[in-house]
Design a protein around this motif. Structure first.
Motif, PDB file in Angstrom:
ATOM      1  N   GLU A  93       0.828  -1.204   0.000  1.00 27.23           N
ATOM      2  CA  GLU A  93       0.000   0.000   0.000  1.00 27.23           C
ATOM      3  C   GLU A  93       0.865   1.258   0.000  1.00 27.23           C
ATOM      4  O   GLU A  93       0.577   2.216  -0.722  1.00 27.23           O
ATOM      5  CB  GLU A  93      -0.928   0.007   1.215  1.00 27.23           C
ATOM      6  N   GLN A  95       2.161   1.801  -3.413  1.00 27.02           N
ATOM      7  CA  GLN A  95       1.107   2.272  -4.310  1.00 27.02           C
ATOM      8  C   GLN A  95       0.787   3.743  -4.055  1.00 27.02           C
ATOM      9  O   GLN A  95       0.637   4.527  -4.992  1.00 27.02           O
ATOM     10  CB  GLN A  95      -0.143   1.422  -4.145  1.00 27.02           C
ATOM     11  N   CYS A 127       2.786   3.696   7.977  1.00 25.66           N
ATOM     12  CA  CYS A 127       3.019   2.296   7.614  1.00 25.66           C
ATOM     13  C   CYS A 127       3.665   1.550   8.789  1.00 25.66           C
ATOM     14  O   CYS A 127       3.229   0.453   9.153  1.00 25.66           O
ATOM     15  CB  CYS A 127       3.904   2.221   6.369  1.00 25.66           C
TER      16      CYS A 127
END
Length: 184
Positions: free
Chosen positions: A23, A26, A173
């Motif tokens: 993620e 991305q 993250c």
């Protein structure tokens, strides 16, 4: 290599981290990595390569020094000061580029800044043209177990842009991985 390949599938951290790293890659459009400590180095254990790949290839199992890398400094910033200091003293602090910090006081100052910011930087200290933003992943005892970092090329990013745009996503993250580890 066989031991390493057997280790990776068994390591829960990699399995937990992979969706978050994907993620992050991305969202940022840049390469993201998970590294873990081994002695005086960080070892790549997961990697998601961006479409606009940086010409520096770091395969799973590659080692980078703790003292002059974003992930290494992120890890060190979350250790007790005495432990981080001992690792730095034991390190062979050689210059990899003209930007590499090798003086103990300079590196300690950068680690202290990393603690205050919540993320660490590397501006072309290991490879020219390569910058990274990294955050530590803390385990249940509050000590670092790994670090996540995003890599950006100096040809497309300034360090200020990377800090402004990439740092919040890298920190998020790392926090998401930590929260997921706690649920295991």
């Amino acid at each position: 290599m066989e031991i390493g390949y057997n280790y990776l599938p068994a390591d829960t951290l990699v399995d937990v981290a992979n969706p978050f790293l994907a993620e992050l890659a991305q969202v940022t459009g840049e390469t993201t990595n998970l590294t873990g400590p081994d002695g005086l180095d960080m070892v790549y254990v997961a990697r998601f390569v961006a479409p606009e790949f940086i010409p520096i290839h770091m395969s799973i199992g590659s080692r980078i020094p703790l003292y002059c890398t974003g992930s290494g400094r992120a890890y060190l910033s979350a250790l007790p000061a005495a432990d981080a200091g001992q690792i730095l003293e034991d390190s062979e602090r050689q210059a990899h580029t003209r930007h590499t910090l090798t003086e103990l006081t300079d590196i300690l100052r950068e680690i202290e800044a990393s603690q205050q910011r919540g993320y660490a930087l590397n501006a072309e200290e290991l490879f020219l043209g390569d910058m990274s933003i990294a955050a530590p992943i803390l385990g249940s005892q509050g000590l670092p177990v790994a670090a996540v970092h995003g890599v950006v090329p100096s040809s497309r990013w300034t360090l200020e842009e990377a800090e402004r745009k990439l740092a919040p996503a890298v920190i998020e993250c790392a926090r998401a991985i930590r929260a997921s580890i706690r649920t295991l």
